[in-house]
Design a protein around this motif. Structure first.
Motif, mmCIF file in Angstrom:
data_model
loop_
_atom_site.group_PDB
_atom_site.id
_atom_site.type_symbol
_atom_site.label_atom_id
_atom_site.label_comp_id
_atom_site.label_asym_id
_atom_site.label_seq_id
_atom_site.Cartn_x
_atom_site.Cartn_y
_atom_site.Cartn_z
ATOM 1 N N UNK A 9 0.857 -1.176 0.000
ATOM 2 C CA UNK A 9 0.000 0.000 0.000
ATOM 3 C C UNK A 9 0.897 1.232 0.000
ATOM 4 N N UNK A 10 0.328 2.387 -0.322
ATOM 5 C CA UNK A 10 1.107 3.617 -0.372
ATOM 6 C C UNK A 10 1.725 3.937 0.986
ATOM 7 N N UNK A 11 0.970 3.688 2.045
ATOM 8 C CA UNK A 11 1.483 3.990 3.382
ATOM 9 C C UNK A 11 2.649 3.079 3.751
ATOM 10 N N UNK A 12 2.531 1.789 3.422
ATOM 11 C CA UNK A 12 3.622 0.859 3.712
ATOM 12 C C UNK A 12 4.828 1.164 2.852
ATOM 13 N N UNK A 13 4.604 1.521 1.579
ATOM 14 C CA UNK A 13 5.707 1.837 0.680
ATOM 15 C C UNK A 13 6.494 3.044 1.174
ATOM 16 N N UNK A 14 5.786 4.019 1.756
ATOM 17 C CA UNK A 14 6.457 5.216 2.257
ATOM 18 C C UNK A 14 7.433 4.881 3.387
ATOM 19 N N UNK A 15 7.157 3.823 4.108
ATOM 20 C CA UNK A 15 8.029 3.432 5.215
ATOM 21 C C UNK A 15 9.361 2.859 4.747
ATOM 22 N N UNK A 16 9.456 2.477 3.477
ATOM 23 C CA UNK A 16 10.705 1.912 2.966
ATOM 24 C C UNK A 16 11.839 2.929 2.987
ATOM 25 N N UNK A 17 11.497 4.219 3.030
ATOM 26 C CA UNK A 17 12.521 5.256 3.102
ATOM 27 C C UNK A 17 13.069 5.425 4.515
ATOM 28 N N UNK A 18 12.437 4.786 5.478
ATOM 29 C CA UNK A 18 12.855 4.901 6.878
ATOM 30 C C UNK A 18 13.962 3.896 7.193
ATOM 31 N N UNK A 19 14.560 4.048 8.359
ATOM 32 C CA UNK A 19 15.581 3.100 8.806
ATOM 33 C C UNK A 19 14.940 1.760 9.157
ATOM 34 N N UNK A 20 15.760 0.731 9.252
ATOM 35 C CA UNK A 20 15.237 -0.580 9.638
ATOM 36 C C UNK A 20 14.566 -0.520 10.998
ATOM 37 N N UNK A 21 15.147 0.249 11.914
ATOM 38 C CA UNK A 21 14.587 0.347 13.258
ATOM 39 C C UNK A 21 13.193 0.958 13.226
ATOM 40 N N UNK A 22 13.008 1.975 12.393
ATOM 41 C CA UNK A 22 11.694 2.605 12.296
ATOM 42 C C UNK A 22 10.684 1.690 11.622
ATOM 43 N N UNK A 23 11.131 0.941 10.639
ATOM 44 C CA UNK A 23 10.224 -0.006 9.996
ATOM 45 C C UNK A 23 9.790 -1.098 10.975
ATOM 46 N N UNK A 221 -4.439 -12.578 4.578
ATOM 47 C CA UNK A 221 -2.974 -12.657 4.524
ATOM 48 C C UNK A 221 -2.424 -11.651 3.518
ATOM 49 N N UNK A 222 -3.060 -11.563 2.356
ATOM 50 C CA UNK A 222 -2.618 -10.605 1.336
ATOM 51 C C UNK A 222 -2.711 -9.177 1.882
ATOM 52 N N UNK A 223 -3.789 -8.870 2.592
ATOM 53 C CA UNK A 223 -3.969 -7.524 3.157
ATOM 54 C C UNK A 223 -2.877 -7.210 4.173
ATOM 55 N N UNK A 224 -2.561 -8.175 5.030
ATOM 56 C CA UNK A 224 -1.504 -7.953 6.030
ATOM 57 C C UNK A 224 -0.165 -7.724 5.336
ATOM 58 N N UNK A 225 0.147 -8.556 4.351
ATOM 59 C CA UNK A 225 1.429 -8.433 3.657
ATOM 60 C C UNK A 225 1.536 -7.107 2.900
ATOM 61 N N UNK A 226 0.433 -6.650 2.330
ATOM 62 C CA UNK A 226 0.466 -5.371 1.601
ATOM 63 C C UNK A 226 0.673 -4.191 2.551
ATOM 64 N N UNK A 227 0.381 -4.378 3.806
ATOM 65 C CA UNK A 227 0.577 -3.326 4.804
ATOM 66 C C UNK A 227 1.847 -3.515 5.616
ATOM 67 N N UNK A 228 2.678 -4.466 5.218
ATOM 68 C CA UNK A 228 3.923 -4.755 5.933
ATOM 69 C C UNK A 228 5.108 -4.271 5.096
#
Length: 293
Positions: A9-23, A221-228
């Protein structure tokens, strides 16, 4: 959306720019994941707000084992309809008022909890009639349309007389204020509400059953993974889905816990995906019979 993050999802994708700790922190935090069964429950609750006011308002009872997501649905519904203050008129409006049924509730304790939730000062020697009138006055003033009661099975902790009094109180509030009731509880809560036949007839029942091997579970499961927020897509086989069901016993809280744990491992080891192999070898650190919110 970039093809490299199209699995998120867009919100989960935005988190990829964060550090591993923040993710990892984001994964561990309680987050809302919309899936069909939760949407069905929320749609029923939302319909109550649009129902014309009357003396026999429709109500909804949502039952399910501990850990099936009842409290998350309740909080989502409450947060979707927050209190609002009009600075021009100086009035506060609270369409949805949510409270937890106290252990061994009685009439006085119920009203005390309700008045505390309403932020009303309480006189130590106030009798039940005064507490009742104060609650009615404030709830009417702030425009309560739906009263939500979590852990409604706690009614059963009281004596038969106490149970009847609390149920009569709920029916009275619904009638007097022309509001709908929403009750959340474990399956035994049916017994609590059925103690008042007139009240029970107003409730539409919605059951959050344990998950089974079907399309709804796959969608979850798909919904959870898309938000992870993992950098690589996780593609799981039917065997892995069956393994998740076996380990978690179909309990929503256990499913989220398992996927979250696997996702954190995937970040820490740099694989950035959940695979069939790690699901097969994963061992739970929770008690499958434990109670979850």
């Amino acid at each position: 959306m970039n093809n490299e993050v199209s699995h998120l999802t867009a919100r989960a994708a935005a988190l990829l720019a964060e550090t591993d700790e923040r993710r990892i922190r984001a994964i561990r935090s309680r987050r809302w994941v919309l899936y069909p069964r939760a949407k069905q429950a929320l749609d029923r609750l939302r319909a109550l707000l649009g129902h014309p006011r009357g003396t026999r308002m429709p109500s909804v009872a949502i039952y399910g084992d501990s850990g099936m997501g009842k409290t998350m649905i309740m909080k989502r519904f409450r947060d979707e309809h927050p209190s609002s203050f009009n600075p021009l008129t100086g009035t506060l409006k609270t369409p949805v008022l949510a409270m937890e049924m106290t252990s061994r509730p009685g009439e006085r304790r119920f009203y005390a909890e309700l008045l505390t939730l309403l932020g009303a000062p309480q006189r130590p020697r106030a009798d039940i009639a005064q507490m009742e009138q104060a609650a009615l006055r404030i709830m009417e003033a702030i425009g309560v349309q739906v009263l939500v009661l979590d852990e409604v099975h706690n009614i059963l902790a009281g004596s038969y007389r106490e149970q009847r009094i609390v149920l009569n109180t709920l029916r009275f509030l619904s009638n007097r204020l022309q509001i709908s009731l929403v009750c959340f509880g474990v399956n035994e809560a049916r017994e609590a509400i059925s103690g008042d036949v007139q009240l029970a007839r107003r409730f539409q029942q919605f059951t959050l059953s344990r998950w089974a091997a079907n399309d709804q579970f796959e969608t979850l499961i798909v919904s959870i993974l898309r938000n992870t927020p993992l950098r690589n897509p996780s593609v799981l086989t039917a065997k892995s889905l069956r393994r998740i069901l076996q380990i978690t016993e179909g309990i929503t809280a256990n499913i989220f816990h398992m996927i979250n744990s696997l996702a954190i491992d995937a970040i820490e080891n740099g694989h950035e995906r959940i695979t069939d192999e790690v699901i097969e070898s994963w061992e739970p650190d929770f008690d499958t019979e434990a109670a979850y919110a």
